[in-house]
Design a protein around this motif. Structure first.
Motif, PDB file in Angstrom:
ATOM      1  N   PRO A   1       0.826  -1.215   0.000  1.00 60.32           N
ATOM      2  CA  PRO A   1       0.000   0.000   0.000  1.00 60.32           C
ATOM      3  C   PRO A   1       0.857   1.261   0.000  1.00 60.32           C
ATOM      4  O   PRO A   1       1.958   1.279   0.552  1.00 60.32           O
TER       5      PRO A   1
ATOM      6  N   GLY B   1      -1.804   2.995   3.102  1.00 59.52           N
ATOM      7  CA  GLY B   1      -2.245   2.057   4.133  1.00 59.52           C
ATOM      8  C   GLY B   1      -1.096   1.784   5.094  1.00 59.52           C
ATOM      9  O   GLY B   1       0.064   1.708   4.689  1.00 59.52           O
ATOM     10  N   ASP B   2      -1.429   1.653   6.362  1.00 59.06           N
ATOM     11  CA  ASP B   2      -0.425   1.563   7.417  1.00 59.06           C
ATOM     12  C   ASP B   2      -0.191   0.102   7.817  1.00 59.06           C
ATOM     13  O   ASP B   2      -1.137  -0.644   8.062  1.00 59.06           O
ATOM     14  N   ARG B   3       1.085  -0.279   7.877  1.00 61.96           N
ATOM     15  CA  ARG B   3       1.426  -1.636   8.308  1.00 61.96           C
ATOM     16  C   ARG B   3       2.432  -1.641   9.448  1.00 61.96           C
ATOM     17  O   ARG B   3       3.069  -2.663   9.714  1.00 61.96           O
ATOM     18  N   THR B   4       2.592  -0.523  10.110  1.00 64.52           N
ATOM     19  CA  THR B   4       3.537  -0.477  11.217  1.00 64.52           C
ATOM     20  C   THR B   4       3.018  -1.286  12.403  1.00 64.52           C
ATOM     21  O   THR B   4       1.823  -1.563  12.512  1.00 64.52           O
ATOM     22  N   SER B   5       3.918  -1.637  13.293  1.00 63.51           N
ATOM     23  CA  SER B   5       3.501  -2.252  14.558  1.00 63.51           C
ATOM     24  C   SER B   5       2.943  -1.143  15.448  1.00 63.51           C
ATOM     25  O   SER B   5       3.217   0.042  15.231  1.00 63.51           O
ATOM     26  N   PRO B   6       2.140  -1.511  16.461  1.00 64.89           N
ATOM     27  CA  PRO B   6       1.627  -0.462  17.357  1.00 64.89           C
ATOM     28  C   PRO B   6       2.752   0.397  17.953  1.00 64.89           C
ATOM     29  O   PRO B   6       2.586   1.608  18.115  1.00 64.89           O
TER      30      PRO B   6
ATOM     31  N   TRP C   1       4.074   2.687  15.267  1.00 66.06           N
ATOM     32  CA  TRP C   1       2.996   3.628  14.956  1.00 66.06           C
ATOM     33  C   TRP C   1       2.952   4.761  15.982  1.00 66.06           C
ATOM     34  O   TRP C   1       2.818   5.938  15.631  1.00 66.06           O
TER      35      TRP C   1
ATOM     36  N   LYS D   1       1.373   8.298  15.463  1.00 62.65           N
ATOM     37  CA  LYS D   1       0.024   7.785  15.173  1.00 62.65           C
ATOM     38  C   LYS D   1      -0.595   8.472  13.962  1.00 62.65           C
ATOM     39  O   LYS D   1      -1.613   9.180  14.077  1.00 62.65           O
ATOM     40  N   PRO D   2       0.020   8.306  12.814  1.00 57.40           N
ATOM     41  CA  PRO D   2      -0.459   9.019  11.620  1.00 57.40           C
ATOM     42  C   PRO D   2      -1.916   8.689  11.301  1.00 57.40           C
ATOM     43  O   PRO D   2      -2.344   7.558  11.453  1.00 57.40           O
ATOM     44  N   ASP D   3      -2.633   9.708  10.886  1.00 58.85           N
ATOM     45  CA  ASP D   3      -4.043   9.561  10.525  1.00 58.85           C
ATOM     46  C   ASP D   3      -4.146   9.345   9.018  1.00 58.85           C
ATOM     47  O   ASP D   3      -3.536  10.068   8.228  1.00 58.85           O
TER      48      ASP D   3
END
Lengths: 512, 512
Positions: B455, B458-463, B466, B471-473
């Protein structure tokens, strides 16, 4: 023709009135166990090639690390223990196990209305996983998951029509002791829902106490064995091609206790399984066939779900992903393999990699959920509430998942084509001397409940109406629904005497 | 085996480096025109029943309201004008038209790299619609759409790999005059993208001036006719079973001008079409067959897209919905009918009923987009950016749609099953004396670009990651991407001399 007779006077009020009356179960537009199978990513040749390659893998490579009991069981059945410690399984033995294996499995609910009948391409959606965090929507935070969160998840699942079973989605991290965690997990799930439950056991020694509790809840061992309402989600392999030694012993205990098992092979394509979709499916099929041989060598026909759960990987980072198109293909391809064997199966779908229930979460969860359903997957695990590639679970997202899965189920139900639905007479009546539209026809009114799925929280207002009602926020609506569900007493609470007996025997962390 | 040779040293840095190098077109994991067809909601019998019922409808009911020219064309070809003013079409005439009709259509881009080759089950995704509002994310507001918004949409589409064409998605409400609106729409679309464009004309008299402008842009009528890069989205019917008198004349003009036409039948199931999925498909097929007869009676083989676009309806309110499971079925069923006829076709998918790009929007847009692609729909219209059941268009959502559709396309590409992908040798090497995992294998590295879709937003980072990156929106990320695209000059801008010529002849509202 349906026997539903809505008012024929037409108009919005009549339609709303018709809608308000509750539908009998057989008239609901979607229900558990509808048949999929219209989506076939694999050709028949593909399926047979995968099957034969999996048989080759079992014969030539085999699996390492079986426990001594497993070695005995498997070699007793005809498998061959090599000098390298790997157990190789001849084709004939696999075919023998397939012939003996349970081909129709009922997963019981404590309430028989929730029984799931697994066969063919019948589709059921539910939760699963072992998330270690809860997603707190308000603060955009991840925090440790607790036993109370699990109990709440169970109570929410109980209320959602399109979530058909509860497999434990989160780990109760506030219960440090392994044994206490396992039986408190059983307690929290059972206290929250009457639907079928799946759980894991951390070690062989936690099985017996948990089974003891299940006997109490069932009202005796005989009642438990007649309708086992909990199954064991069992990671019996450590991919690639190794038995998970302890989990195999757990499995043996569960089989002895009459508990259905989910033979769960959770390889990651590119890490613990080949990076290709086909290769990951081959390996998962081989591993689950080994599990099937194992189970049926112990108790022929014991209910075992073929749990090929290959996951995707982001090859750039080496981290797991569950929200990709590749994941949807992995899962749908596995569904076809289950059907080829005629053995009830399950796999993972509905996972999001997003940290929050945002647009990405919506598209990711729908992609694999709808394709899994159309492929006719019997058990769609992880279908709702799962974020951060399985690390986080979210109650609001679970609730929104009910709408999402309702829509996926409508797709599974498919298109009915017959003389009535093709509606030539209706077209003629409407066009030739008729009103020129179909809004008030009796056929339209008769179909408005039985054929159409209406979202519970999804918004369909016009921009004008939406502004008038204060531009409601989807997540806030889900939060209010959650508060409502959790403010009401559990529908699954135990008889007080049973609860007292359990609490006397076990150290239950949930307050009375 | 691929000829891509990424570094073999393994590790994250190597993988990132391999990823960073641009892929040649034939190596991209997804591209326009991949073949679907693995999802078949209709059986062969269903398809034939729908076909015969549509033929019955044309023979017995026919269509009203053809313009005098259309009456002449159709009766000249063998259709029968009844005393009731309806034109009925015998089966033989339909079969004759199907035999003459274009079965392979190229929709040209101004840049030949964007040419779309429509045939079989080849799938293309793009925008479409006539939204009257823009969704302003920041203020959660709906406001009137403008010509600048349209130009911006075109420039954004130009940048998105997975949006394969631009059909005009919004109405330029700031251009009051009908003629000026139509040719300014042509201008804004062409000035923004080199991909194939679809547009509508409000009335017959706006066609000629717009064609004149297209000749200027093409560099002469001969160049335009050699590669017509714009098609006419033509609502030639007013369902049920009535010709749209004026639109038919527009169509005649477009055919004369060498412009491909999209024969668009946009019934609403339960209002202007039967409430059943099958009935709505029957009527749409009948209407588009009538259109096909019409077109091929004028110019045999003129490029005409079979535009069965039945929409869903919320029968409780009588309002249109585009985000339902029923919508996904309507669209996928239509795709199978196009394939039955062997005529390139299109339908609507990707629509959301939600007012904003939230989780609902994600699941709704994915549901119909992925099923349309798997069903092998040639032209997936409305695929990105569409909200409020087509009333609102959103640039940020369009950008996110690129990720969403990339994932749907990965599903369309499907599962390759062959000796290499099944990976038995690799499994053997890894398990027996190998490293026990697949992370560093050359096969894994070779597949990381050609097989996997990553993506953009689309976000695939770990918590943990992130939280570390703030904490990108998702919507803010899309907004920044939009600002970036719109801060750069259009890739499709006209030669200054051509632009001057156009501006001399026409009242162009966009600033120079």
């Amino acid at each position: 023709m349906t026997d539903l007779s809505p008012p024929r006077s037409g108009g919005r009020a009549a339609r709303r009135a018709a809608r308000a009356s509750a539908l009998p179960d057989h008239m609901r537009p979607v229900r558990p166990g509808m048949s999929g199978g219209t989506y076939k990513p694999l050709s028949q040749t593909d399926i047979e090639n995968i099957h034969h390659t999996a048989l080759d893998a079992l014969e030539q490579i085999g699996l390492a690390d079986a426990p001594p009991s497993g070695v005995e069981i498997l070699t007793g059945a005809g498998a061959i223990l090599g000098d390298d410690g790997r157990i190789r399984i001849p084709r004939a033995l696999v075919e023998d196990a397939l012939a003996k294996a349970a081909r129709e499995i009922t997963l019981f609910g404590r309430d028989p209305a929730h029984d799931l009948h697994l066969s063919g391409t019948r589709v059921h959606y539910g939760t699963a996983g072992a998330a270690v965090s809860m997603v707190d929507i308000d603060g955009r935070n991840y925090r440790d998951s607790t036993l109370q969160d699990l109990f709440d998840a169970a109570r929410i699942v109980e209320r959602l029509d399109n979530i058909h079973f509860l497999q434990r989605p989160i780990v109760a991290r506030d219960v440090a002791d392994m044994l206490e965690m396992d039986y408190n997990t059983v307690y929290a799930c059972c206290a929250g829902t009457l639907k079928h439950i799946g759980t894991s056991f951390s070690a062989p020694e936690t099985v017996a106490p948990s089974i003891e509790m299940l006997h109490m809840i069932a009202g005796g061992e005989d009642k438990w064995r007649a309708r086992p309402f909990m199954s064991n989600s069992n990671c019996f392999v450590v991919p690639p091609m190794k038995f998970a030694t302890e989990a195999c012993i757990v499995m043996e205990h569960c089989i002895a206790a009459g508990m259905p098992v989910l033979l769960l092979s959770a390889g990651m394509a590119g890490a613990t399984a080949p990076s290709t979709v086909a290769g990951a499916i081959v390996q998962a099929v081989a591993e689950c066939l080994a599990g099937l041989v194992y189970v049926n060598a112990i108790v022929p026909g014991h209910p075992a779900i073929f749990g090929t759960w290959p996951f995707g990987l982001d090859l750039r980072s080496g981290a797991m992903t569950g929200g990709s198109g590749e994941q949807a293909l992995l899962t749908a391809g596995c569904a076809q393999m289950h059907q080829f064997y005629g053995i009830p199966g399950g796999a993972a779908a509905g996972i999001s990699d997003s940290k929050l229930p945002d647009m990405q979460a919506g598209w990711e969860a729908m992609c694999s959920n709808v394709t899994a359903g159309l492929a006719g997957l019997n058990m769609v695990y992880e279908a709702a509430g799962m974020h951060a590639s399985l690390l986080g679970f979210c109650h609001e997202s679970l609730i929104l998942g009910d709408d999402l899965i309702g829509q996926a189920q409508r797709c599974v139900r498919g298109i009915e084509v017959n003389e009535e639905t093709m509606a030539l007479d209706q077209i003629r009546d409407v066009c030739m001397g008729g009103p020129g539209h179909y809004l008030g026809t009796s056929q339209t009114l008769a179909r408005m409940q039985s054929d159409y799925v209406y979202p519970q929280l999804g918004d369909r207002t016009s921009p004008k109406e939406w502004a008038e009602i204060g531009k409601p926020d989807l997540l806030e609506k889900a939060g209010r629904r959650k508060d409502m569900y959790l403010s009401e007493p559990s529908k699954a609470q135990f008889d007080p005497a049973v609860d007292a007996q359990i609490r006397q025997t076990f150290n239950i962390y949930l307050p009375r």
